[in-house]
Design an enzyme around this catalytic site. Sequence first.
Site, PDB file in Angstrom:
ATOM      1  N   CYS A   1     -11.836 -56.617 -11.391  1.00 29.75           N
ATOM      2  CA  CYS A   1     -10.750 -56.236 -12.307  1.00 29.75           C
ATOM      3  C   CYS A   1      -9.376 -56.592 -11.730  1.00 29.75           C
ATOM      4  CB  CYS A   1     -10.815 -54.741 -12.590  1.00 29.75           C
ATOM      5  SG  CYS A   1      -9.570 -54.183 -13.769  1.00 29.75           S
TER       6      CYS A   1
ATOM      7  N   CYS B   1     -12.681 -47.871 -14.686  1.00 26.50           N
ATOM      8  CA  CYS B   1     -13.293 -49.193 -14.798  1.00 26.50           C
ATOM      9  C   CYS B   1     -14.295 -49.356 -13.660  1.00 26.50           C
ATOM     10  CB  CYS B   1     -12.209 -50.266 -14.720  1.00 26.50           C
ATOM     11  SG  CYS B   1     -12.840 -51.941 -14.482  1.00 26.50           S
TER      12      CYS B   1
ATOM     13  N   SER C   1      27.781 -17.058 -29.610  1.00 23.82           N
ATOM     14  CA  SER C   1      27.288 -18.195 -28.832  1.00 23.82           C
ATOM     15  C   SER C   1      28.481 -18.983 -28.300  1.00 23.82           C
ATOM     16  CB  SER C   1      26.402 -19.088 -29.695  1.00 23.82           C
ATOM     17  OG  SER C   1      27.098 -19.502 -30.849  1.00 23.82           O
TER      18      SER C   1
ATOM     19  N   ALA D   1       0.833  -1.211   0.000  1.00 23.64           N
ATOM     20  CA  ALA D   1       0.000   0.000   0.000  1.00 23.64           C
ATOM     21  C   ALA D   1       0.866   1.258   0.000  1.00 23.64           C
ATOM     22  CB  ALA D   1      -0.934  -0.007   1.208  1.00 23.64           C
TER      23      ALA D   1
ATOM     24  N   CYS E   1     -10.336 -56.057 -17.924  1.00 20.75           N
ATOM     25  CA  CYS E   1     -11.364 -57.023 -17.501  1.00 20.75           C
ATOM     26  C   CYS E   1     -12.630 -56.982 -18.333  1.00 20.75           C
ATOM     27  CB  CYS E   1     -11.711 -56.818 -16.032  1.00 20.75           C
ATOM     28  SG  CYS E   1     -12.646 -55.308 -15.695  1.00 20.75           S
TER      29      CYS E   1
ATOM     30  N   LYS F   1      23.584 -22.166 -16.830  1.00 22.51           N
ATOM     31  CA  LYS F   1      23.236 -21.750 -18.197  1.00 22.51           C
ATOM     32  C   LYS F   1      21.716 -21.651 -18.288  1.00 22.51           C
ATOM     33  CE  LYS F   1      23.818 -22.755 -23.082  1.00 22.51           C
ATOM     34  NZ  LYS F   1      22.386 -22.510 -23.372  1.00 22.51           N
TER      35      LYS F   1
END
EC number: 6.5.1.2
Length: 683
Positions: A435, A429, A84, A36, A414, A117
Site C-alpha cells: 500500500c 488495510c 448581557s 475519612a 491500494c 468570560k
Amino acid sequence: MESEKIIEERLKALRSTIALHDFHYYVQDAPIIPDADYDKLFRTLQQLEQQYPHLITPDSPTQRVGAPPLKVFARLTHQTPMLSLTNAFTEDEAIAFDKRIREALNVDQVNYAVEPKFDGLAVSLVYTNGILTNGATRGDGYTGEDITLNLRTIPSIPLRLQTATVTDQFEVRGEVVMLKADFEHLNEQQRNKGEKLFANPRNAAAGSLRQLDSNITAARKLTFFAYDAVLSHKDQPFFSKHSEILDYLKSQQFLVAQQNGTTTGVAGLLTYYHEMGALRLSLPYEIDGVVYKVDNLTQQETLGYVSRAPRFAIAHKFPAQEASTELLTIEIQVGRTGALTPVARLAPVFVGGVTVTNATLHNEDEVQRKQIMIGDTVIVRRAGDVIPEVVAVIPEQRPAHAQPFIMPDHCPVCGSKAARLPGEAVTRCTGGLYCPAQRKQAIWHFASRRALDIDGLGEKLIDQLIDRELVHTPADLYKLNIDTLASLERMAEKSARNLVTAIEHSKKTTLPRFIYALGIRHVGEATAKALANQASHLDQLMTLDIEQLQQIPDVGPIVAQSIIDFFSEAHNREVIRQLLDSGLQWEIPNHGVQQSEQTNSAVSGKTFVLTGTLPTMTRDQAKIKIEQQGGKVTGSVSSATSYVVAGSDPGSKYAKAIGLGISVLDEDQLLSLLQNISTGAQQ
C-alpha cells in the site's frame, strides 16, 4: 442528658467546621484533613440532625443533597435585571470601546478590571440574612427559572455568608460551569451506560443544572465562579471598585477566577486578551473570551446602561471554537500504519480562527454513535491547534436525502482487503507491504535493527527514496545501485557504496527476523520466533489455517486472524515472492538437534525479564543467549516469570519481582545458569 441548647451549639460548630473544610476542598482545592475524618464529621452531623430534626437549618451541609423531583421550575423575577454584555469580535472594536469610555468620562486613561468570560450558565444567588434562599437562571434578563434546590447541591456555593452584610438581602452573580476533567468523566459514565454524550462542557453544565430532579444535579460535578454582586445604596459606601467586590466575594469563600486582574488603558486590555488566548486550552474550564469592566464604581454609575447592556463593560470574544455547517461527503484517509479514518468534507465554515473544510470522524464506531449521515448539518469544533472534529449532529436539520455512511471493505488507496480485528475500533488495510499510504512505515520497519538491520537506511533517506519514486515496496531496496543512491541529497559515493553493501548483507538473515520484518500487525519478535519454530518453511506458514495458528505459543485468535489477513492479501504475497527472488535466504534450523540442546539446558522453557544495565553485555545480547538455549524473554514481570535478570538501576520490574517472590539474578548468575546444561537445575 445534654440540654437542647448544648446540642444546638454542637450542631452550629459542626456546620461551621464542615463548611470550612468544604471551602478548602472545593474552592481552594487544598483539603486540610483526610477524607475519612471529613466523613466522620459529616456522619456525626447527620446523626444529630436525625435525632433533632427541628434543629435543622437551611444552611446545613446536609441540605445540599437532592430533594424530591419538581414537576416544573417556578419563575423568579430578578430585583435587578441580569443584563448581557455587548460583544467585541475584533481588536478595533475593543479599541473603539476604550475610546468611548474615555470620551464619556473625559479622561486620558481608564483603569479596567479584566476577567475570563466563562462558557457556562449565568445564575443569580440571593442571600437573606446571610443564608442562601433563592437561586435563578438569567432567563430573559428580567425573569429566570427558580433552580434553588439544584444550586444548593453545588459544593462551591456557600450556603451561608461568612460575615453579615449591611442589607438583609445580598445578591451574588456568577457562572455555573463543568470543569473539563469532570466533563470527560461524565461522558465516560454516559458512554458506559449507553446514554447520549454531551457535545461540550457548557451543554453538560446547562443540562445538569436544569434537571427537575435535583438528585441528578447532585450526582454531577458542577462548579460555581462568582464574578459580581448587586450592591444596594447601603452597600455602596463599602466598595469603590469592582475589584474590591471580587476580593470581598473571595473573603466570603466564593470561588473567583485566579486569572482576574486589573490593567490600565487599551494596551493593557489587548495584552490581557492575548495572554488569556494563549492560556485558554490549559485552563481547567472553558472560556469563550474575556470581559473588560471599568473598575471604578462611580465611573460605572456615570456611564450607565444602554438598552439591555451596560456601557461600562464589554465581552471581547475569542474566535468561535464551534460552528455548524453541512457535511458534504465522507472520504477515507489511510494512515501510515494502514488505519482507515473517515474524514468529513464540509461546506467551508470559519471556526477557531480559520476556515475549516475537513474534520476527522475518528472511526466507524464514532460515526455510528453520533448517528452522522452524509448531508447532515453538523457541529464542528476546533480548539487551538487541535485537528477539527465533528462533535454532534443537529438532527432537526437532517434533509430527506441524507445517506448513511458505510465503511469500505477494501483500501481506497491500494485496493487490498480492509479488515477490522475483534476488539479494535480501527479498520486497517491488510496490504502492508504494498500500500502506497503505508510505504514509508513499511520500509522503515523492514530495515530496522531488529528486522533486516540495514545499516545506514534512516528515515530521511527513506523519505527521499519514496518521494522520488525509486522505492515502492521493500523488494525495491534490492534493485538500488551506487549511482542512483549517490545522486541523492547528502549521499556521496562512499555512503552509497556502504549502503549497497549493507543491503546486500541483509539478504542473509533468519526466518524469525524475516517474519518480523514483514510488519504483520500484532506479530512482534517473540511471536515471529514462535511462528518460525512451528513452520521452518515460509510456504508452510502461509498455508496454516486459524485453528493451526492458535496452537502456536503466543498466538491467540486476534493475532491468528491478523496473520491470516496478511497472507491472504495477494499484494503482500507478490512482494514476498519478489523479496525471495532478490536472493533473501536463511538457514533451515534442525529442530531435532536444537530441541535436544534446549531440553538439557537449565534455561529451556523458562521465562525471563531483563532490567537495568548489565556489566559486560547488552540486554539484546543476553536475550539472544537465553533464546539460543530455549528460554523466552518478555517485557513485563508477572506470576509466569521464572527469573528477573537485574543490572544497575533496575527500576520497577525489580521491585515487582521481589513482591511476587520471583528469583532475581545478576549477570554472573545468568551466565552460570546458561552454562548449566542439566535438566535438574534449580529455580
